[in-house]
Design a protein around this motif. Sequence first.
Motif, PDB file in Angstrom:
ATOM      1  N   GLY A  44     -12.405  -3.915  -4.119  1.00 17.05           N
ATOM      2  CA  GLY A  44     -11.515  -4.238  -3.010  1.00 17.05           C
ATOM      3  C   GLY A  44     -10.405  -5.175  -3.418  1.00 17.05           C
ATOM      4  O   GLY A  44      -9.933  -5.154  -4.560  1.00 17.05           O
ATOM      5  N   MET A  45      -9.972  -6.038  -2.512  1.00 18.39           N
ATOM      6  CA  MET A  45      -8.864  -6.941  -2.785  1.00 18.39           C
ATOM      7  C   MET A  45      -9.328  -8.175  -3.539  1.00 18.39           C
ATOM      8  O   MET A  45     -10.373  -8.745  -3.249  1.00 18.39           O
ATOM      9  N   GLU A  56     -10.313  -0.909   0.662  1.00 12.77           N
ATOM     10  CA  GLU A  56     -11.652  -0.658   1.184  1.00 12.77           C
ATOM     11  C   GLU A  56     -11.848   0.814   1.516  1.00 12.77           C
ATOM     12  O   GLU A  56     -12.891   1.402   1.198  1.00 12.77           O
ATOM     13  N   GLN A  57     -10.842   1.427   2.162  1.00 10.74           N
ATOM     14  CA  GLN A  57     -10.958   2.832   2.571  1.00 10.74           C
ATOM     15  C   GLN A  57     -11.016   3.770   1.375  1.00 10.74           C
ATOM     16  O   GLN A  57     -11.749   4.766   1.389  1.00 10.74           O
ATOM     17  N   GLU A  58     -10.228   3.487   0.344  1.00 14.43           N
ATOM     18  CA  GLU A  58     -10.089   4.408  -0.783  1.00 14.43           C
ATOM     19  C   GLU A  58     -10.994   4.058  -1.960  1.00 14.43           C
ATOM     20  O   GLU A  58     -10.973   4.759  -2.981  1.00 14.43           O
ATOM     21  N   GLY A  59     -11.777   2.985  -1.849  1.00 14.03           N
ATOM     22  CA  GLY A  59     -12.588   2.572  -2.992  1.00 14.03           C
ATOM     23  C   GLY A  59     -11.726   2.095  -4.134  1.00 14.03           C
ATOM     24  O   GLY A  59     -12.039   2.302  -5.313  1.00 14.03           O
ATOM     25  N   LEU A  60     -10.641   1.435  -3.785  1.00 10.82           N
ATOM     26  CA  LEU A  60      -9.640   0.997  -4.770  1.00 10.82           C
ATOM     27  C   LEU A  60      -9.756  -0.508  -4.971  1.00 10.82           C
ATOM     28  O   LEU A  60     -10.084  -1.250  -4.041  1.00 10.82           O
ATOM     29  N   GLN A  61      -9.468  -0.959  -6.157  1.00 11.04           N
ATOM     30  CA  GLN A  61      -9.424  -2.384  -6.449  1.00 11.04           C
ATOM     31  C   GLN A  61      -7.964  -2.829  -6.469  1.00 11.04           C
ATOM     32  O   GLN A  61      -7.157  -2.288  -7.226  1.00 11.04           O
ATOM     33  N   TYR A  62      -7.632  -3.810  -5.616  1.00  6.93           N
ATOM     34  CA  TYR A  62      -6.272  -4.325  -5.572  1.00  6.93           C
ATOM     35  C   TYR A  62      -6.299  -5.772  -6.023  1.00  6.93           C
ATOM     36  O   TYR A  62      -7.019  -6.605  -5.452  1.00  6.93           O
ATOM     37  N   ILE A  63      -5.528  -6.073  -7.059  1.00 10.69           N
ATOM     38  CA  ILE A  63      -5.478  -7.422  -7.622  1.00 10.69           C
ATOM     39  C   ILE A  63      -4.057  -7.937  -7.483  1.00 10.69           C
ATOM     40  O   ILE A  63      -3.099  -7.266  -7.882  1.00 10.69           O
ATOM     41  N   ALA A  64      -3.921  -9.144  -6.913  1.00 10.11           N
ATOM     42  CA  ALA A  64      -2.596  -9.744  -6.765  1.00 10.11           C
ATOM     43  C   ALA A  64      -2.691 -11.225  -7.080  1.00 10.11           C
ATOM     44  O   ALA A  64      -3.674 -11.889  -6.728  1.00 10.11           O
ATOM     45  N   THR A  65      -1.689 -11.735  -7.767  1.00  8.62           N
ATOM     46  CA  THR A  65      -1.611 -13.182  -8.003  1.00  8.62           C
ATOM     47  C   THR A  65      -0.680 -13.770  -6.950  1.00  8.62           C
ATOM     48  O   THR A  65       0.319 -13.145  -6.554  1.00  8.62           O
TER      49      THR A  65
END
Length: 581
Positions: free
Chosen positions: A20-21, A533-542
């Motif tokens: 997730g995020m 969350e919906q797509e099973g994606l990992q989002y990384i942000a600084t």
Amino acid sequence: MLRRLTANDPRFRAVDLRPGMNLLVAEATPGSTRTDSRNGTGKSSVVELLHFLLGAGVKKTSLAARPALRTTTFSLLLDWPGLDEPVQVSRGGAKPNLVRTDLAGAESGENLFSFRHMAEMPLAEWSARIEKELFRLPADHAGISGRAMLALLMRRVGSHAFNDPVRTFPQQAPSEAAANLAYLLGLDWRLAGGYRAIALQEATRKQLKAALNDPAWGQVVGSTADLRAKIIVAEGDVENLKAEIASFRVVPAYEDLKRRADELDQKVRALPEGDVIDRRNLADLRRAVAEANDPDTAYLDAAYRELGVVLPGQVHRTFDDVRGFHASVVRNRRRYLADEIDETEQRLAERVRERERLGEELTTTLKSLREGGALDGLTGLQQVLAQKQAALEALRKQHETAQVLESTGREISVRRAELQEELALDLEERGEQTREATWMFSRFARRLYGQDREAYLRINAGTHSLEITAHVDSRDSTGINKMVIFCLDLTAAVLAHRHGRGPDFLVHDSHLFDGVDDRQVTEALRLAAEVAEQEGLQYIATFNSDKLQRASDGGFDPAPYIVEPRLNDEYEDGGLFGFRF
């Protein structure tokens, strides 16, 4: 999915990531003398290290190549397609062309991890595994690369990747950038990449055409018209030499004949000089003959009688004797002159005959010389023929090159038109993919700017590349441009992961949110969290803490998404690396 970023330096602050995020935050430090208080904390360095561990090349200015970090080995733990347990990869600036990984020897789909061990792998092989297994690229994928697509999914501020939605660095060819994005979106990347081949061909042609303006290059290649004329002349010279060699006759004693011809020529030239002398002498002899007359003594008797003197008979006899003597002298002189005249005329006649004889011999000798020659003369002709033939072949090659240069422009135009037509038809056939991408981008952009805002992806078969234009009204704003990039990256990441064409992570540096209105930042974070969350994606942000605080004030709760460590630049050990350099 990316799990953990570490280093063998105990001062390094390990970054733990989760599904997730993920928000990596740099704390604000009031009163800092730095222009940006969070500069140097390591936010952008996280993105650089992820690229480094995922196969990026190393330059002298690269982060891992800096003296302070050159001996450090960095490691990344990440999920791998087809394997149950995460894979670890390590790499250091001291040996940048090698990576250590427990993926070495393991193929996707095989559970070998109960026996796995760390082993070195060439960087090229590691990059190939990334392309094959993370991006599902075929063996032949000219025009696109895993590294170029990672540059889209993990944009770097050092490469000026936030200047353009499609290109990840300013010098990137539009055709190359569009082909990589086309693959992620599910479009025909091969057709899109075809523009790259045409662009390379056109660039080469322009360089050669520019070189032709240089006089030196102009002599090397030249124009087809000039070369065609030169070839005609050279072919005529070659044919003439061939005919001359075919009729060439080797004459024995050629040099003796040549010397005899020179002697005969000199003799023929010398004969007129003798004729001039003899003709002058002949004229003198004939004039002397005319002047040689018998003496007249008759006037003596008459003269004496008029004087009254009678000469005695004895005197008369003496005069007769004298007269006879003189007559004898005159006869002898005439006979001598006549003999001289005969001899002179004979010499003149002999010279005429000699001239004719020498002329005939000279003609025969010259004919022999003309019809043939010495053996070395034949060899010389053959050498000249070989040189002429080589020059002719060079002219023909130049002519072919000039023809290619002059015809390439037409071929490029034809090929570009054909490719444009093929791509336009393919886009029609892939209507589902274009609709999916366009609608997703529009939905994301409207989420940020409102449902009444016109937003869409324009995908068109252009003349020089596949044109993918992300459009949102009022794009004259820097903040809107940044959010266009955010929406396009999120669209590409979702579609690539959803259809098995890419990994399950998207990384954004905090620079993406610089100059963006706080309301859009807040909504972008909400959107990224929901989509991840919906797509099973990992989002990384600084993020900088003050920017994140304003998003929190706008209604977004970042607390569940903040990961350790929390960076700051107040202390020596507050940054990512645990020390200043």
